[in-house]
Design an enzyme around this catalytic site. Structure first.
Site, PDB file in Angstrom:
ATOM      1  CE  LYS A   1       0.177  -4.565   2.959  1.00 23.96           C
ATOM      2  NZ  LYS A   1      -0.216  -5.899   2.420  1.00 23.96           N
TER       3      LYS A   1
ATOM      4  CB  THR B   1      -0.903   0.008   1.257  1.00 21.55           C
ATOM      5  OG1 THR B   1      -1.452   1.302   1.435  1.00 21.55           O
ATOM      6  CG2 THR B   1      -0.106  -0.331   2.520  1.00 21.55           C
ATOM      7  CG  ASP B   2      -1.123   5.018  -0.962  1.00 17.45           C
ATOM      8  OD1 ASP B   2      -1.689   4.349  -0.065  1.00 17.45           O
ATOM      9  OD2 ASP B   2      -1.697   5.946  -1.578  1.00 17.45           O
ATOM     10  CD  GLU B   3      -3.470   3.416   4.119  1.00 19.22           C
ATOM     11  OE1 GLU B   3      -3.433   3.416   5.351  1.00 19.22           O
ATOM     12  OE2 GLU B   3      -4.499   3.176   3.465  1.00 19.22           O
TER      13      GLU B   3
ATOM     14  CG  ASN C   1      -7.457  -0.752  -4.991  1.00 18.41           C
ATOM     15  OD1 ASN C   1      -7.350  -1.806  -5.602  1.00 18.41           O
ATOM     16  ND2 ASN C   1      -6.438   0.075  -4.862  1.00 18.41           N
TER      17      ASN C   1
ATOM     18  CE1 TYR D   1      -3.262  -2.588   5.708  1.00 19.73           C
ATOM     19  CE2 TYR D   1      -3.263  -0.256   5.140  1.00 19.73           C
ATOM     20  CZ  TYR D   1      -3.273  -1.591   4.756  1.00 19.73           C
ATOM     21  OH  TYR D   1      -3.307  -1.909   3.414  1.00 19.73           O
TER      22      TYR D   1
HETATM   23  P1  NAD Z   1      -9.555  -7.391   2.199  1.00 21.95           P
HETATM   24  O1  NAD Z   1      -9.561  -7.133   3.671  1.00 21.95           O
HETATM   25  O2  NAD Z   1     -10.774  -7.142   1.402  1.00 21.95           O
HETATM   26  O3  NAD Z   1      -9.158  -8.926   1.936  1.00 21.95           O
HETATM   27  C1  NAD Z   1      -8.155  -9.574   2.653  1.00 21.95           C
HETATM   28  C2  NAD Z   1      -8.313 -11.073   2.418  1.00 21.95           C
HETATM   29  O4  NAD Z   1      -7.271 -11.748   3.147  1.00 21.95           O
HETATM   30  C3  NAD Z   1      -9.646 -11.644   2.925  1.00 21.95           C
HETATM   31  O5  NAD Z   1     -10.209 -12.503   1.955  1.00 21.95           O
HETATM   32  C4  NAD Z   1      -9.247 -12.421   4.176  1.00 21.95           C
HETATM   33  O6  NAD Z   1     -10.100 -13.538   4.435  1.00 21.95           O
HETATM   34  C5  NAD Z   1      -7.832 -12.853   3.831  1.00 21.95           C
HETATM   35  N1  NAD Z   1      -7.025 -13.104   5.042  1.00 21.95           N
HETATM   36  C6  NAD Z   1      -6.920 -12.290   6.133  1.00 21.95           C
HETATM   37  N2  NAD Z   1      -6.127 -12.859   7.049  1.00 21.95           N
HETATM   38  C7  NAD Z   1      -5.699 -14.044   6.516  1.00 21.95           C
HETATM   39  C8  NAD Z   1      -4.848 -15.082   6.984  1.00 21.95           C
HETATM   40  N3  NAD Z   1      -4.277 -15.009   8.203  1.00 21.95           N
HETATM   41  N4  NAD Z   1      -4.613 -16.136   6.172  1.00 21.95           N
HETATM   42  C9  NAD Z   1      -5.196 -16.218   4.947  1.00 21.95           C
HETATM   43  N5  NAD Z   1      -6.029 -15.277   4.467  1.00 21.95           N
HETATM   44  C10 NAD Z   1      -6.277 -14.203   5.242  1.00 21.95           C
HETATM   45  O7  NAD Z   1      -8.301  -6.593   1.644  1.00 21.95           O
HETATM   46  P2  NAD Z   1      -8.119  -5.828   0.254  1.00 21.95           P
HETATM   47  O8  NAD Z   1      -8.625  -4.454   0.384  1.00 21.95           O
HETATM   48  O9  NAD Z   1      -8.570  -6.702  -0.840  1.00 21.95           O
HETATM   49  O10 NAD Z   1      -6.525  -5.735   0.217  1.00 21.95           O
HETATM   50  C11 NAD Z   1      -5.741  -6.792  -0.328  1.00 21.95           C
HETATM   51  C12 NAD Z   1      -4.272  -6.430  -0.230  1.00 21.95           C
HETATM   52  O11 NAD Z   1      -4.040  -5.222  -0.956  1.00 21.95           O
HETATM   53  C13 NAD Z   1      -3.800  -6.170   1.194  1.00 21.95           C
HETATM   54  O12 NAD Z   1      -2.510  -6.707   1.334  1.00 21.95           O
HETATM   55  C14 NAD Z   1      -3.776  -4.660   1.316  1.00 21.95           C
HETATM   56  O13 NAD Z   1      -2.798  -4.241   2.231  1.00 21.95           O
HETATM   57  C15 NAD Z   1      -3.428  -4.263  -0.106  1.00 21.95           C
HETATM   58  N6  NAD Z   1      -3.928  -2.934  -0.536  1.00 21.95           N
HETATM   59  C16 NAD Z   1      -5.234  -2.600  -0.366  1.00 21.95           C
HETATM   60  C17 NAD Z   1      -5.697  -1.347  -0.822  1.00 21.95           C
HETATM   61  C18 NAD Z   1      -7.153  -0.951  -0.695  1.00 21.95           C
HETATM   62  O14 NAD Z   1      -7.497   0.191  -1.025  1.00 21.95           O
HETATM   63  N7  NAD Z   1      -8.044  -1.814  -0.282  1.00 21.95           N
HETATM   64  C19 NAD Z   1      -4.808  -0.472  -1.437  1.00 21.95           C
HETATM   65  C20 NAD Z   1      -3.463  -0.852  -1.593  1.00 21.95           C
HETATM   66  C21 NAD Z   1      -3.042  -2.094  -1.140  1.00 21.95           C
HETATM   67  P1  TYD Z   2     -10.679   4.071   4.395  1.00 21.03           P
HETATM   68  O1  TYD Z   2     -11.611   3.631   3.315  1.00 21.03           O
HETATM   69  O2  TYD Z   2     -10.783   3.447   5.740  1.00 21.03           O
HETATM   70  O3  TYD Z   2      -9.211   3.911   3.778  1.00 21.03           O
HETATM   71  P2  TYD Z   2      -7.775   4.444   4.358  1.00 21.03           P
HETATM   72  O4  TYD Z   2      -7.926   4.875   5.754  1.00 21.03           O
HETATM   73  O5  TYD Z   2      -6.932   3.206   4.243  1.00 21.03           O
HETATM   74  O6  TYD Z   2      -7.357   5.535   3.425  1.00 21.03           O
HETATM   75  O7  TYD Z   2     -10.852   5.634   4.579  1.00 21.03           O
HETATM   76  C1  TYD Z   2     -10.655   6.539   3.516  1.00 21.03           C
HETATM   77  C2  TYD Z   2     -10.749   7.939   4.091  1.00 21.03           C
HETATM   78  O8  TYD Z   2     -12.100   8.161   4.539  1.00 21.03           O
HETATM   79  C3  TYD Z   2      -9.868   8.150   5.313  1.00 21.03           C
HETATM   80  O9  TYD Z   2      -9.366   9.483   5.282  1.00 21.03           O
HETATM   81  C4  TYD Z   2     -10.812   7.994   6.492  1.00 21.03           C
HETATM   82  C5  TYD Z   2     -12.135   8.479   5.942  1.00 21.03           C
HETATM   83  N1  TYD Z   2     -13.338   7.816   6.485  1.00 21.03           N
HETATM   84  C6  TYD Z   2     -14.405   8.603   6.974  1.00 21.03           C
HETATM   85  O10 TYD Z   2     -14.350   9.841   6.977  1.00 21.03           O
HETATM   86  N2  TYD Z   2     -15.507   7.958   7.438  1.00 21.03           N
HETATM   87  C7  TYD Z   2     -15.605   6.592   7.454  1.00 21.03           C
HETATM   88  O11 TYD Z   2     -16.642   6.050   7.928  1.00 21.03           O
HETATM   89  C8  TYD Z   2     -14.525   5.824   6.947  1.00 21.03           C
HETATM   90  C9  TYD Z   2     -14.573   4.318   6.948  1.00 21.03           C
HETATM   91  C10 TYD Z   2     -13.407   6.472   6.464  1.00 21.03           C
END
Ligand code: NAD
Ligand code: TYD
Length: 354
Positions: free
Chosen positions: A163, A133-135, A189, A159
């Site tokens: 990561k 992640t970019d975080e 995403n 978090y």
């Molecule tokens: P998500 O929470 O939707 O999915 C995570 C999946 O991992 C779930 O299906 C869960 O059951 C599985 N999981 C969790 N713990 C596990 C374990 N101990 N063993 C096996 N499986 C396990 O997450 P996401 O949003 O799809 O993110 C996927 C990846 O992409 C993550 O590594 C996250 O850090 C990265 N990422 C997410 C975003 C975003 O905006 N969502 C952006 C950049 C990177």
């Molecule tokens: P989030 O989707 O949790 O992603 P991330 O914290 O990983 O960027 O949140 C996106 C932004 O929205 C973040 O600045 C927190 C804010 N946010 C709210 O204001 N209200 C909410 O209920 C949630 C879940 C997030």
């Protein structure tokens, strides 16, 4: 005979399910094994359209279980790993940091150990792809700054610290044991199948149900939004074309303040739900800010665009429309994943009736 046997972890989650779908459909000659623990965030309903494909296998398991991983790597002769399994929500990391250490750090090191042992003496042609992640880069305060691949890590939440730690381990295994690897760091995403704890699906769900829209702080925090299918396309390209040992930032050059994105959602949903203009926006409720809330994330995606030829395929308005339409057409999915004991962060903080 499959040309590759690919392990995708976290494939039942939001991004992982889009990656699994893309690979199963695009590469019929690959054997795809989806390993997922099926936590609250994992849902096999995300994959009903590919579950019967001959090149697809689902395995339920936990990446924190090293013995199980050793057995799995023994059973399948994996040629590659795309690692997405993680605890992924910042708010949960604030209340349960150790779960993030276990899955994101220990789980990743277990996978690295399993791959290193299975590929010992035959690293050629193998690839461990860590999806990050970019975080990990922290929070931007100067409006002209962007995260580059060379930006120093400065994680600010449990978090992002977990990561960042996992990214460091992946690089350390490359340096120390020559494990072939790539890493990508992507921005926020959005799209179908995202669990409604994250900003967009949470707001969509609450607009549908006429519930308060909890905006943290003043809503001035900025995120860079990318449609999930474009992230999956980038993962395909990085997996196949990325340089061994390299890192690629992925983002949409698409920055929005939270409050602006929530207003846009309200406007589009008023139209789709045939509500009066401004009706949904009345649900906006400013709530106590997230602890240590990162101000701004913004990715410079020039490297992947110029070196690997990836670019986002959708304009934001188009992606938002597709996303909202998906949630409106899949209310059963929304109700299903939030049934039972699930309570959103806001509901935990402010009560169930919220
Ligand atoms: P998500 O929470 O939707 O999915 C995570 C999946 O991992 C779930 O299906 C869960 O059951 C599985 N999981 C969790 N713990 C596990 C374990 N101990 N063993 C096996 N499986 C396990 O997450 P996401 O949003 O799809 O993110 C996927 C990846 O992409 C993550 O590594 C996250 O850090 C990265 N990422 C997410 C975003 C975003 O905006 N969502 C952006 C950049 C990177
Ligand atoms: P989030 O989707 O949790 O992603 P991330 O914290 O990983 O960027 O949140 C996106 C932004 O929205 C973040 O600045 C927190 C804010 N946010 C709210 O204001 N209200 C909410 O209920 C949630 C879940 C997030």
């Amino acid at each position: 005979m499959a040309t590759q046997t690919l392990l995708i972890t976290g494939g039942a989650g939001f991004i992982g399910s889009h990656v699994v779908r893309l690979f199963v459909k695009k590469y019929p000659d690959y054997q795809i094994v989806n390993l997922d623990k099926l936590t609250y965030a994992g849902n096999l309903e995300n994959l009903t359209d590919v579950e019967d494909a001959p090149n697809y296998t689902f395995v339920r398991g936990d990446i924190t279980d090293a013995a199980f991983l050793t057995e799995l790597f023994g059973q399948y002769q994996f040629t590659g790993v795309i690692h997405l399994a993680a605890e992924s929500h910042v708010d949960r990391s604030i209340t349960h940091p150790l779960e993030f250490v276990m899955t994101n750090v220990v789980g990743t090191v277990n996978l690295l150990n399993a791959a290193k042992a299975a590929w010992a003496g035959q690293m050629e042609g193998k690839r461990f792809y860590h999806v990050s992640t970019d975080e990990v880069y922290g929070s931007l305060h100067n409006p002209e700054d962007f995260f580059l691949e060379t930006t120093s890590y400065d994680p600010q939440s449990p978090y992002s610290a977990s990561k960042a730690s996992s990214d460091h381990f992946v690089r350390a295994y490359h340096n120390t044991y020559k494990l072939p690897m790539v890493i990508s760091n992507c921005s926020n995403n959005y799209g179908p199948n995202q669990f409604p704890e994250k900003l967009l699906p949470l707001m969509i769900r609450n607009i549908i149900n006429n519930k308060p829209l909890p905006v943290y702080g003043k809503g001035e925090n900025v995120r860079d939004w990318l449609y999930v299918v474009d992230h999956a396309r980038a993962i395909d390209i990085v997996y196949h074309k990325g340089q061994n040992g390299d890192t690629y930032n992925i983002g949409g050059f698409n920055e929005w303040r939270n409050i602006d994105i929530v207003h846009l959602l309200c406007k589009v949903m008023d139209e789709k739900l045939v509500r009066l203009p401004g009706e949904s926006a009345q649900l906006i409720t400013y709530v106590t800010d997230r602890a240590g809330h990162d101000l701004r994330y913004a990715i410079d995606a020039n490297k992947i665009m110029h070196e690997l030829g990836w670019e986002p395929s959708l304009q934001f308005e188009e992606g938002m429309n597709l996303t909202i339409d998906w949630y409106l057409a899949n209310k059963d999915w929304l109700d299903g994943v939030t049934s039972g004991s699930y309570l959103s962060y806001y509901e935990q903080q402010y009560g169930q009736q919220a």
